[in-house]
Write an enzyme that holds these catalytic residues in place. Structure first.
Site, PDB file in Angstrom:
ATOM      1  N   CYS A  84       0.802  -1.223   0.000  1.00 39.91           N
ATOM      2  CA  CYS A  84       0.000   0.000   0.000  1.00 39.91           C
ATOM      3  C   CYS A  84       0.836   1.274   0.000  1.00 39.91           C
ATOM      4  O   CYS A  84       0.298   2.362  -0.218  1.00 39.91           O
ATOM      5  CB  CYS A  84      -0.956   0.000   1.185  1.00 39.91           C
ATOM      6  N   CYS A 213     -13.827   1.973   6.429  1.00 38.86           N
ATOM      7  CA  CYS A 213     -12.843   1.167   5.702  1.00 38.86           C
ATOM      8  C   CYS A 213     -12.624   1.753   4.312  1.00 38.86           C
ATOM      9  O   CYS A 213     -13.584   2.149   3.641  1.00 38.86           O
ATOM     10  CB  CYS A 213     -13.327  -0.270   5.557  1.00 38.86           C
TER      11      CYS A 213
END
Length: 400
Positions: A84, A213
């Site tokens: 990420c 999220c």
């Protein structure tokens, strides 16, 4: 050898989209973001001397295929994958080349074309790079699927148990970031929700509900970096943003010896990277006006407040209660809407963060503008994390 100054002179990004919702492929995304960055810098691609391209899901040399949409000039092009934090890793390498005096103009570009749903391992015939982290975490909190919300949710639970943080603290972070995104035309979601809607959305892994999220996303971002000599030669001083500090930190022994879910999701990596950047830049958190940080889940935003030194360990909830991380507070964190609302195409995320902070320091962020960021001496901070693991923290100031 003395290090050279590094300047951001051009940024560009696509709107982040729900996977499969738009008829485009990664070369289309890269062409759009890269062209915007070049146009912003007012230069042609043949003036770029080195390129680093970040993506997580794709075949080898997809970076070359993407960048060939901008031109084929024979310059070095590397493909970068750091989970990420891939976009910021490409940025780190592009900056390193300028800082070391090897080149005067480099490009960091990132993109992702993702599948819907939670992130899952793509290969089942080899060691999972997250297995050590997951096994260590399973000794602290019972294992659950999917892995990413389990890991960050477990860190949130630990924070609640140690410090009395509440479900509402995490929900308020989701509320804030969705509210910020309303003013961001690049965001995947631009809907403001009530706190009750955030709290009552589907539980993914407590304390995390769906609206706390980050989603999977398609999109691209690009940043042009330059040396001081290049900035002067091309008259880019008025738009240039100086990178006054940058650090990359990977997992340390403490990740596994702290017996802490927060350490396993990178809190100590983030703390060390921030420490290095503050030292390099000669600043403290109090000097910072605006922050883009890696809120893959609301729990990670809260623990990152502490890792970045915005408050002491255990006091992240107080920042939330005092509205210290939104407009009118001590800092504005994730004015873009963050990963939770802007979206999270892994290879593009760090470059989108840099783009947002560049606009903020230039004073061109429109309805999202943090006023004091654009004032003389305004400082911006960027934090991007990938588990398994790498954290990149960068600090910026408008060129003097």
């Amino acid at each position: 050898m003395a290090s050279s100054k590094v300047y951001v002179v051009g940024v560009g990004m696509t709107k982040f989209e729900k996977p499969g919702s738009k008829d485009w492929d990664y070369p289309d995304m890269a062409r759009e973001a890269g062209t915007k960055a070049l146009d912003d810098a007012g230069i042609a691609y043949d003036q770029v001397q080195q390129v680093h391209v970040g993506y997580v899901y794709g075949d080898s040399t997809s970076g070359q295929r993407a960048v060939y949409e901008l031109g084929r000039t024979g310059v070095p092009i590397t493909n970068v994958n750091n989970n990420c934090s891939t976009g910021s890793t490409a940025l780190y390498l592009a900056a390193q080349a300028i800082r070391g005096g090897l080149y005067d103009c480099t490009l960091a570009l990132g993109f992702e074309k993702m599948q819907p749903g939670s992130l899952m391992s793509q290969f089942d015939d080899r060691t999972n790079p997250m297995m050590d982290h997951l096994m260590a975490l399973a000794e602290l909190q019972e294992f659950a699927m999917p892995p990413a919300p389990y890991m960050f949710g477990a860190a949130g639970r630990e924070h609640m148990e140690r410090y009395g943080t509440t479900l509402e603290h995490f929900a308020k972070i989701g509320y804030k970031n969705h509210k910020h995104s309303v003013n961001n035309p690049y965001a995947q979601f631009q809907t403001e929700y009530t706190l009750e809607e955030i709290q009552n959305s589907a539980v993914i892994y407590s304390p995390l509900t769906k609206l706390q999220c980050s989603p999977t996303s398609d999109g691209s971002g690009a940043v042009i970096l330059a040396s001081e000599a290049f900035v002067d030669k091309h008259g880019l001083g008025d738009q240039a943003v100086e990178m006054i500090g940058q650090a990359m930190v990977t997992d340390m022994e403490s990740t596994f010896t702290d017996n802490s879910a927060q350490s396993l999701v990178g809190k100590e990596m983030s703390r060390e990277a921030a420490r290095q950047v503050y030292e390099q830049a000669g600043i403290t958190p109090d000097d910072v006006s605006v922050i883009e940080l890696h809120d893959c889940f609301s729990a990670n935003e809260l623990i990152t407040y502490e890792a970045l030194g915005l408050c002491a360990d255990g006091e992240g909830g107080k920042l939330v209660d005092n509205d210290d991380t939104t407009y009118g507070g001590r800092w504005v964190v994730n004015p873009s809407g963050g990963l939770i609302s802007k979206g999270h195409p892994l290879g593009a995320t760090g470059l989108a963060q840099c783009s947002e902070l560049t606009w903020q320091l230039r004073g061109t962020a429109d309805a999202r503008q943090v006023e004091r960021a654009a004032q003389p001496g305004g400082v911006a901070l960027q934090h991007n994390i990938g588990l398994g693991g790498a954290v990149v923290v960068s600090a910026y100031r408008k060129a003097q």
